[in-house]
Structures are given as C-alpha cells and as structure tokens.
Design a protein around this motif. Structure first.
Motif, PDB file in Angstrom:
ATOM      1  N   THR A 139      -8.696  -2.757   6.075  1.00 52.31           N
ATOM      2  CA  THR A 139      -8.269  -2.846   7.473  1.00 52.31           C
ATOM      3  C   THR A 139      -8.105  -4.309   7.846  1.00 52.31           C
ATOM      4  OG1 THR A 139      -9.457  -0.825   8.024  1.00 52.31           O
ATOM      5  CG2 THR A 139      -8.832  -2.239   9.853  1.00 52.31           C
ATOM      6  N   ALA A 164       0.853  -1.192   0.000  1.00 55.18           N
ATOM      7  CA  ALA A 164       0.000   0.000   0.000  1.00 55.18           C
ATOM      8  C   ALA A 164       0.884   1.235   0.000  1.00 55.18           C
ATOM      9  CB  ALA A 164      -0.911   0.012   1.229  1.00 55.18           C
ATOM     10  N   ARG A 196      -3.948   2.116   3.093  1.00 52.48           N
ATOM     11  CA  ARG A 196      -4.593   3.087   2.204  1.00 52.48           C
ATOM     12  C   ARG A 196      -3.748   3.307   0.951  1.00 52.48           C
ATOM     13  NH1 ARG A 196      -4.511   5.567   6.936  1.00 52.48           N
ATOM     14  NH2 ARG A 196      -6.383   5.536   8.184  1.00 52.48           N
ATOM     15  N   GLY A 197      -4.450   3.518  -0.171  1.00 47.88           N
ATOM     16  CA  GLY A 197      -3.785   3.871  -1.425  1.00 47.88           C
ATOM     17  C   GLY A 197      -3.186   2.686  -2.144  1.00 47.88           C
ATOM     18  N   VAL A 227      -4.498  -0.403   9.175  1.00 49.77           N
ATOM     19  CA  VAL A 227      -5.330   0.216   8.140  1.00 49.77           C
ATOM     20  C   VAL A 227      -4.416   0.580   6.973  1.00 49.77           C
ATOM     21  CG1 VAL A 227      -6.895   2.100   7.563  1.00 49.77           C
ATOM     22  CG2 VAL A 227      -6.901   1.145   9.884  1.00 49.77           C
ATOM     23  N   GLU A 239      -8.695   0.370  -2.533  1.00 44.90           N
ATOM     24  CA  GLU A 239      -8.029   1.613  -2.140  1.00 44.90           C
ATOM     25  C   GLU A 239      -7.849   1.713  -0.632  1.00 44.90           C
ATOM     26  OE1 GLU A 239      -6.406   4.248  -3.733  1.00 44.90           O
ATOM     27  OE2 GLU A 239      -6.495   2.734  -5.301  1.00 44.90           O
ATOM     28  N   GLU A 240      -8.624   0.948   0.136  1.00 42.15           N
ATOM     29  CA  GLU A 240      -8.471   0.948   1.591  1.00 42.15           C
ATOM     30  C   GLU A 240      -8.911  -0.392   2.145  1.00 42.15           C
ATOM     31  OE1 GLU A 240     -10.275   3.126   5.555  1.00 42.15           O
ATOM     32  OE2 GLU A 240     -10.038   4.316   3.729  1.00 42.15           O
TER      33      GLU A 240
END
Length: 192
Positions: free
Chosen positions: A109, A68, A90-91, A88, A106-107
């Motif tokens: 957890t 990520a 992201r990206g 978490v 894109e995200e």
C-alpha cells in the motif's frame, strides 16, 4: 418504447479498457502516470484497476515504476490535490527505482502524503550490493529508510568480490541516506 440498457455494475460510474491516467505538474512534466487493462471508477471516487497495472512517479528526484496485477485507489492528495492519496497494489507487486532499488511482494500500500509504502506479507528487496527479505515492512521514500519487521535477513556482498555478510534478526532497519543499519531482537552477523 425504448428500454434502457442494463447497467452491468451498479457501483461503477465509469468502466473503461486500456486506460492511462496522467497528472501533469505546473511545469508540464508528469507527476505520475498510471495504466491498466481495465478501470472502474466508483461513485465514491475510488478506482479499481485490473490487469497489467503500472504506476510511474518520482520521489526525491528518483523515477520509480510499480507494477502489479491489480490496484485500488482511494482519496486525493498532493500539491495539486489530484494525486491518488492511497493505492493498494496486489499480485506480483514489483517496485523499481532508477537508482537500482527494487522491492518484490504480493501486496503493498502506497500512502502519498506520508511517502510511505507498507508491506503486510513477505517482502524482498535489492539495492546494489545489499539484498534482503522479511515478513512485513515499511519503506519511507522521503528518508530512504526501509524496515523489515519479522524474520528479517539482509545480505551484504563485498564490492570487489569475496565473502558476503549475512545479518539476521527479528527486525532490521536500513537508513541508506544516513548510512546505518539497525538489527533488533536476536541480532546475528555471520560470514562464511
């Protein structure tokens, strides 16, 4: 008179670049390894990882790699009490298992204790002849179960070529180990 240096980030207790954190089990084998271009360790034990984040770990004997743009970790868990409890990502999140399973979103957890990955937005996956997408989902790694919660679609390509099958519905659940597929609300199976 010496002037103390100005602290650039008042919330961080440590800042480092090109970092690797590796946790070894009692047998000396890595339980997990996480790398990033930059890491900030916060006073409440959270970590903020930025740039080329890469987490490698194994579940049910299958090695996985998650990449990520950034990640935030919180809490500790696991048999050693030192594994990250929640991460978490992201990206440009990509998770790939050596068993051929991959997820893109894109995200996402990761909840260590539950061995679950949750995806709040658009998610796509592939596994051998199966591929699919949806909005929102959960991957239960301990049971090899994937749920897509909205605008769900799955494609099944025949093993020896031929015409693929397309399955759509609001929700689709795939339990790979138990070999079943469940489609809910507006279930439709099409084949050209």
């Amino acid at each position: 008179v010496t002037t103390p240096p100005t602290l650039l980030d008042g919330g961080a207790i440590a800042v480092s670049k090109n970092t690797t954190t590796k946790l070894l089990g009692p047998d000396g084998k890595p339980i997990y390894e996480i790398t990033s271009d930059a890491r900030r360790v916060m006073a409440d034990d959270r970590m903020e990882l930025r740039g080329n984040v890469r987490l490698t770990f194994a579940r049910n004997g299958v090695p996985y790699t998650v990449t990520a743009n950034e990640a935030d970790t919180a809490g500790t868990a696991g048999p050693t009490g030192e594994e990250q409890s929640t991460v978490v990502f992201r990206g440009e999140v990509r998770m790939k298992g050596e068993d051929g399973f991959s997820v893109e979103t894109e995200e996402g957890t990761y909840f260590n204790v539950e061995q679950r990955l949750t995806f709040p937005g658009a998610v796509a996956f592939t596994r051998g002849q199966l591929s699919g997408s949806g909005v929102g989902g959960d991957l239960y790694m301990d049971r090899s179960v994937l749920w897509l919660y909205d605008q769900s679609e799955m494609r099944i390509a025949p093993a020896a070529g031929g015409v693929p099958v397309r399955v759509t519905g609001k929700r689709i659940g795939l339990a790979e180990a138990d070999r079943y597929l469940r489609v809910e609300e507006g279930a439709r199976l099409t084949r050209d």
